[in-house]
Design a protein around this motif. Structure first.
Motif, short mmCIF file in Angstrom:
data_model
loop_
_atom_site.label_atom_id
_atom_site.label_comp_id
_atom_site.label_asym_id
_atom_site.label_seq_id
_atom_site.Cartn_x
_atom_site.Cartn_y
_atom_site.Cartn_z
N THR A 595 57.41 59.03 29.96
CA THR A 595 56.40 58.94 31.03
C THR A 595 55.69 57.60 31.11
N GLY A 596 55.66 56.85 30.00
CA GLY A 596 54.92 55.60 29.98
C GLY A 596 53.42 55.78 29.96
N PHE A 597 52.92 56.90 29.39
CA PHE A 597 51.48 57.17 29.44
C PHE A 597 50.67 56.12 28.68
N ALA A 598 51.26 55.47 27.66
CA ALA A 598 50.50 54.48 26.89
C ALA A 598 50.12 53.27 27.73
N HIS A 599 50.86 53.03 28.82
CA HIS A 599 50.52 51.90 29.68
C HIS A 599 49.26 52.17 30.50
N ALA A 600 48.78 53.41 30.50
CA ALA A 600 47.53 53.71 31.20
C ALA A 600 46.33 53.18 30.44
N PHE A 601 46.52 52.81 29.18
CA PHE A 601 45.42 52.28 28.36
C PHE A 601 45.35 50.77 28.57
N THR A 602 44.35 50.36 29.31
CA THR A 602 44.15 48.95 29.60
C THR A 602 42.98 48.42 28.79
N HIS A 603 43.01 47.12 28.57
CA HIS A 603 41.93 46.48 27.83
C HIS A 603 40.63 46.58 28.61
N VAL A 604 39.54 46.71 27.89
CA VAL A 604 38.25 46.93 28.54
C VAL A 604 37.88 45.76 29.44
N ILE A 661 41.47 59.60 30.69
CA ILE A 661 41.63 60.39 31.91
C ILE A 661 42.85 59.91 32.69
N ASP A 662 43.03 58.59 32.79
CA ASP A 662 44.19 58.07 33.51
C ASP A 662 45.50 58.52 32.86
N ALA A 663 45.56 58.45 31.53
CA ALA A 663 46.77 58.88 30.84
C ALA A 663 47.01 60.37 31.02
N SER A 664 45.94 61.16 30.96
CA SER A 664 46.08 62.60 31.16
C SER A 664 46.55 62.91 32.58
N ASP A 665 45.99 62.21 33.57
CA ASP A 665 46.43 62.42 34.95
C ASP A 665 47.90 62.08 35.12
N LEU A 666 48.36 61.05 34.44
CA LEU A 666 49.76 60.69 34.52
C LEU A 666 50.66 61.80 33.96
N LEU A 667 50.22 62.41 32.86
CA LEU A 667 51.00 63.51 32.28
C LEU A 667 50.95 64.75 33.16
N VAL A 668 49.81 65.01 33.78
CA VAL A 668 49.72 66.14 34.71
C VAL A 668 50.70 65.95 35.85
N THR A 751 40.27 64.18 38.51
CA THR A 751 40.95 63.08 39.20
C THR A 751 42.45 63.25 39.25
N SER A 752 42.97 64.37 38.79
CA SER A 752 44.43 64.55 38.78
C SER A 752 44.92 64.86 40.18
N GLN A 753 46.25 64.88 40.34
CA GLN A 753 46.83 65.15 41.64
C GLN A 753 46.81 66.63 41.99
N LEU A 754 46.50 67.49 41.04
CA LEU A 754 46.43 68.92 41.30
C LEU A 754 45.27 69.22 42.24
N LEU A 921 37.21 64.54 21.94
CA LEU A 921 37.75 65.75 22.56
C LEU A 921 38.63 65.41 23.75
N ALA A 922 38.38 64.30 24.43
CA ALA A 922 39.29 63.85 25.47
C ALA A 922 40.64 63.46 24.88
N ALA A 923 40.61 62.83 23.70
CA ALA A 923 41.86 62.51 23.00
C ALA A 923 42.60 63.79 22.61
N LEU A 924 41.85 64.81 22.17
CA LEU A 924 42.48 66.09 21.86
C LEU A 924 43.11 66.70 23.10
N GLY A 925 42.40 66.64 24.24
CA GLY A 925 42.96 67.17 25.47
C GLY A 925 44.22 66.44 25.89
N LEU A 926 44.24 65.12 25.72
CA LEU A 926 45.45 64.35 26.03
C LEU A 926 46.58 64.73 25.09
N LEU A 927 46.28 64.90 23.81
CA LEU A 927 47.29 65.29 22.84
C LEU A 927 47.89 66.65 23.19
#
Length: 998
Positions: A595-604, A661-668, A751-754, A921-927
């Motif tokens: 999925t490339g979800f790690a690319h959703a993590f951008t530098h601050v 959130i961006d990475a989670s939305d990508l997985l959704v 913010t997901s597409q659902l 807990l957001a990291a847990l939700g993504l996991l």
């Protein structure tokens, strides 16, 4: 804004069948009623009847006709053919497509059912008006706006244009809206102010005020950092641009522009054209002023809270440290007293007393006792006064720069705050004139000296503590603010409401006329009563019983568990039993390669900042946070991507709420494209439930509940699960605060597409107000009902005859309340829809007062009607009840998986601050979403293999197969992160061998 923003997958899926429609979709779009049958029977030949019917259901479902009917899913063809009593195998659709009737039927369908071409003037104008209004008042991503546009066209029976036509139109409308917003903001600026804004990003002088310096936030809490934040706020306000009236620009668009200005690098801002550059900076200043002010109040809240906590702790430590001396002195004086009492009659008693108990020791014992009896030693306030010098570093500027407002009950505190402001002026009033109502009894002995004069230090800290207490209760607030505002004032203003009212009524599908809505509600309520009364005689699990006092009550038997059929057992073996074993760390990397979800993590601060093996570092940090084991457990100094410094750098600069959130939305989104996930559901249904976590340390964002947390504190991870098994939103709640306050946020803030339209919850998550708000917003609220005998059934009219339900439908709502407050109710719903107020803040307003307002009463009466309709449907439909129960059971299974993953530190959260808890807990939700996605991919492969081997493709038992399994995942142990294979075809692992042949 690029014209082409859709991915190739969008082009492939546009206007096409993407998988097999589920049962609900078949019933909604593909069922042919009598009207449809009459229209279709006008075609004489079976091939024409079936072809015409397929084109009808296709345009109804997709919003467009298909050029090749042979690509229709076989299930759709069979479903339609069965209704027409035509053998599908006997009809060759390619022959139908070659006939002129293929195009003639399209014209007849459009004429008969009212479908219009996109390029016709009237529908095109209406769509453009809606699209432009949507783009102007919101700030949705182009792909989201594109999906909403497709849904609007389908709903309004306008044939979809070509994908590139609609894509260009959406891009052009968004670009026009953005340019209009830039022009609107620049009209509020003079030429000198535009030049002043440009200097913020062009200045290189270290002494000059720069944009980077303005948006730099404090790194830790201290009096000096708080003073520095106040100085930054004063510098920002010195520009004179923070309170511009930007009427005409929606808050969503302003926040979107400000977010870009506050996160983009200065180099990026310099490259923008002049008009856009100054508009973004002005929006950024507007929002930054609010953010800095909120941060200052956050720091003040934490500073005073910690000061009080430290003072109390110091008293306890001093008490414990000198307890032996105190006890020794008390015992010594006790012996003195005993000697006096026993030797009082002796002639030489006093001489004997001082010989045995020297006066010096008696005085020392008395001094020891006195040291614990002085007022400043009895409570923490005395030690808090010692923090006056530290408080003086910031509180004069705090009271000068921040304008506090409050409810009538907070007037004494506001007067005291105003008096402290005057003390810092040249013409300072006398301390004798200080308002005394704010001085609590615990402070009285500290504020007043022996002569009755006020001590300035003690009075100042007394007022600051009172201000702190009122701020926490929101009796005192600041405007504008995001976290410290008065929630009651965040509804749409009168001007904005009158301007947006027509659009919001169309968007919410609500009529401005309250009588029309009330009549429709009355019809729905009457039909629900009548249908349930009719079905009551044939329902085995629903019955009417008489109570001891002769009253009638409804009794609903609980659902029996569905049996484990042999087919379900075989299906589990063939799907779940074939999941390949895998280490958790390998699973994360494999999902990234899919999925490339790690690319959703951008530098601050640098969106393109990347290092070698970056995905490995991200996956390691997510595993450390999600499993609650810390970075040290995954650090490997021999691996460049896993060194402790590298992991800390990634955690600090990349892993934050927005990127999670961006990475989670990508997985959704990726999950929704899997065929098996589409078979489970379409994302329209969700469930919400809370998972409790203990916070063993002192935490501001925590609460007590002995049942869940014992003697400590804890929080609730309130999360939302879609019918595709992906979590798309979560809220961290202190303690076990009633979850009904937050149930709407999952639908409004995600913010997901659902686009879920129905939420299922436990019994404790609803009130009449929740039902009312859900109905106003067009959502379906579906809680699991327990103890039906305790529920009240409501009616609108006392004269309506509901037959067998008359004895229990005794409560009557007041239609007049709803009619009189209809516009206010629509305004509340519009404010929620526009995001001007959060659902939880609004719920607090409705739930906080022991004497509800008239508006609250109106919302409650509206909710009672919606609740009664739901309860009647709930009782009548066993399938509906079982669907709710099943979805809630899936949430419980997800919680079991979450407990299994978060095994470190006994599953307790160590973060004591809110942001750290939310991030973990957001990291847990993504996991969880990562594990679910990986399981779904391999379950889908096993399902495809099952079909290839002759297994049925459409069976009800498949809905009971879930990706919330973990026995095949090695969660514990040493974690390794291998390099990905160079050949993409080797990314997927082989399934386990089939346990038994089909």
């Amino acid at each position: 804004m690029p014209v082409q923003f859709l991915s190739p997958l969008y082009y492939q899926r546009y206007g096409q069948y993407n998988g097999i429609p589920n049962e609900m979709q078949l019933t909604q779009y593909f069922y042919l009623d009598e009207h449809d049958q009459a229209f279709i029977r006008q075609r004489r030949r079976p091939i024409n009847r079936l072809g015409c019917a397929l084109q009808l259901v296709t345009v109804r479902f997709l919003g467009t006709f298909m050029a090749d009917l042979s690509t229709l899913p076989e299930a759709v063809v069979d479903y339609v053919a069965q209704q027409l009593l035509i053998p599908a195998s006997a009809v060759d659709l390619t022959v139908y497509q070659a006939n002129h009737n293929f195009f003639l039927h399209r014209t007849l369908i459009c004429q008969h059912y009212g479908y219009r071409d996109f390029h016709d003037p009237m529908p095109s104008l209406g769509f453009l008006r809606w699209l432009y209004t949507r783009a102007w008042i919101s700030s949705e991503r182009p792909t989201v706006l594109f999906d909403l546009a497709v849904a609007w066209l389908v709903e309004h029976k306008i044939l979809l244009p070509g994908v590139t036509v609609l894509e260009r139109l959406v891009a052009q409308v968004r670009e026009r809206s953005e340019k209009r917003s830039w022009q609107l903001l620049n009209r509020h600026l003079t030429a000198a102010q535009r030049q002043q804004l440009r200097q913020l990003i062009e200045a290189d002088d270290g002494a000059a005020l720069t944009w980077d310096r303005l948006r730099q936030m404090p790194t830790h809490l201290s009096s000096l950092q708080l003073r520095a934040a106040l100085q930054r706020l004063e510098q920002l306000r010195g520009l004179g641009l923070h309170q511009r009236d930007l009427a005409g620009l929606s808050d969503n668009r302003l926040r979107s522009m400000a977010d870009y200005a506050l996160t983009a690098t200065v180099r990026t801002l310099r490259r923008l054209d002049s008009e856009r550059q100054t508009a973004l900076l002005l929006a950024g200043i507007q929002v930054l002023a609010i953010q800095i002010q909120d941060l200052i109040l956050d720091m003040f809240d934490q500073w005073l809270h910690e000061s009080i906590a430290k003072a109390k702790h110091q008293i306890e430590q001093e008490r414990l440290g000198t307890l032996a001396q105190y006890d020794e002195a008390a015992l010594y004086l006790r012996n003195v007293g005993h000697f006096v009492m026993t030797s009082a009659s002796e002639p030489q008693g006093l001489t004997m007393l001082f010989e045995r108990f020297p006066p010096a020791k008696i005085q020392a014992a008395i001094a020891t006792i006195d040291s614990y009896q002085r007022p400043e030693k009895q409570t923490y306030q005395g030690l808090l006064v010692r923090r006056y010098r530290a408080a003086r570093l910031f509180f004069p500027a705090l009271l000068r720069l921040i304008q506090f407002q409050g409810v009538p009950e907070a007037v004494p505190v506001l007067k005291a705050v105003q008096f402290l402001q005057q003390l810092e002026t040249d013409e300072a009033p006398a301390l004798a004139a200080a308002p005394s109502e704010v001085i609590a009894s615990a402070w009285h002995s500290l504020v007043y000296d022996q002569r009755g004069f006020i001590r300035r230090e003690a009075y100042t800290l007394c007022v600051l503590q009172a201000l702190h207490q009122r701020l926490r209760k929101r009796d005192i607030y600041v405007m504008p603010s995001q976290r410290w505002h008065d929630p009651r004032q965040y509804l749409l203003s009168d001007t904005d409401w009158q301007r947006l009212r027509p659009h919001l009524c169309r968007t919410l599908d609500r009529q401005p006329d309250p009588l029309a809505e009330l009549n429709q509600l009355t019809r729905q309520l009457d039909e629900a009563y009548q249908q349930t009364a009719t079905a009551l005689t044939s329902l085995k699990d629903l019955r009417m019983e008489a109570t001891v006092d002769g009253q009638s009550q409804l009794v609903l038997s609980p659902l029996d568990a569905l049996p484990e059929t042999p087919l379900l057992h075989t299906l589990r073996q063939q799907l779940v039993g074939r999941l390949p074993p895998i280490d958790l760390s390998h699973l994360l990397l494999e999902v990234h390669h899919m999925t490339g979800f790690a690319h959703a993590f951008t530098h601050v601060s640098q969106a393109q900042a990347r290092t070698r093996d970056f995905p490995i570092s991200v996956c390691a940090v997510l595993l450390a946070q999600g499993c609650n084991i810390g970075l040290e457990s995954l650090a490997d100094e021999q691996h460049p991507a896993l060194t402790l410094n590298r992991l800390r750098w990634v955690q600090q600069n990349y892993v934050r709420p927005e990127t999670l959130i961006d990475a989670s939305d990508l997985l959704v989104k990726a999950q929704s494209q899997i065929r098996l996930a589409q078979y489970w559901g379409g994302g329209e249904v969700a469930s919400a439930d809370g998972l409790r976590f203990v916070v063993p340390q002192r935490a501001l964002h925590g609460g007590f509940n002995r049942h869940y947390f014992g003697t400590g504190r804890g929080i609730t991870f309130y999360n939302f699960l879609s019918d595709q098994f992906t979590g798309f939103h979560h809220v961290v709640i202190p303690g076990t605060l009633r979850e009904a306050l937050y149930v709407l946020e999952g639908l409004l803030d995600h913010t997901s597409q659902l686009r879920p339209k129905e939420v299922m919850t436990d019994t404790n998550s609803y009130t009449d107000v929740v039902f009312g708000l859900f109905w106003l917003l067009g959502f379906q609220f579906s809680p699991r009902l327990a103890h039906l005998t305790d529920r009240r059934f409501w009616r609108i009219s006392r004269q309506t005859d509901y037959g067998i339900f008359n004895p229990i439908a005794r409560s009557t709502i007041s239609p007049k309340r709803i009619l009189n407050h209809w516009d206010d109710l629509l305004r509340v719903a519009g404010s929620l829809h526009m995001g001007t107020i959060s659902a939880s803040s609004l719920m607090r307003i409705f739930a906080s007062s022991p004497t509800p307002s008239s508006l609250t009463h109106a919302l409650q009466h509206l909710g009672r009607v919606a609740k009664t309709i739901y309860m009647l449907n709930y009782m009548r439909d066993e399938t509906y009840r079982r669907r709710i129960l099943t979805q809630l059971n899936y949430t419980e299974q997800r919680h079991h998986l979450a407990r299994r993953l978060m095994y470190g530190n006994r599953g307790e959260l160590k973060h004591t601050y809110r942001e750290g808890q939310e991030e973990q807990l957001a990291a847990l939700g993504l996991l969880l979403n990562i594990v679910v996605y990986w399981n779904t991919v391999y379950l889908d492969l096993a399902w495809a293999d099952w079909i290839t081997q002759g297994g049925p493709s459409d069976i009800e038992e498949l809905h009971r197969i879930t990706p919330l399994v973990y026995d095949h995942i090695r969660i514990l142990g040493r974690y390794t992160f291998p390099e990905p294979p160079s050949d993409a075809s080797h990314l997927l692992r082989p399934l386990k061998p089939r346990p038994v042949p089909l």
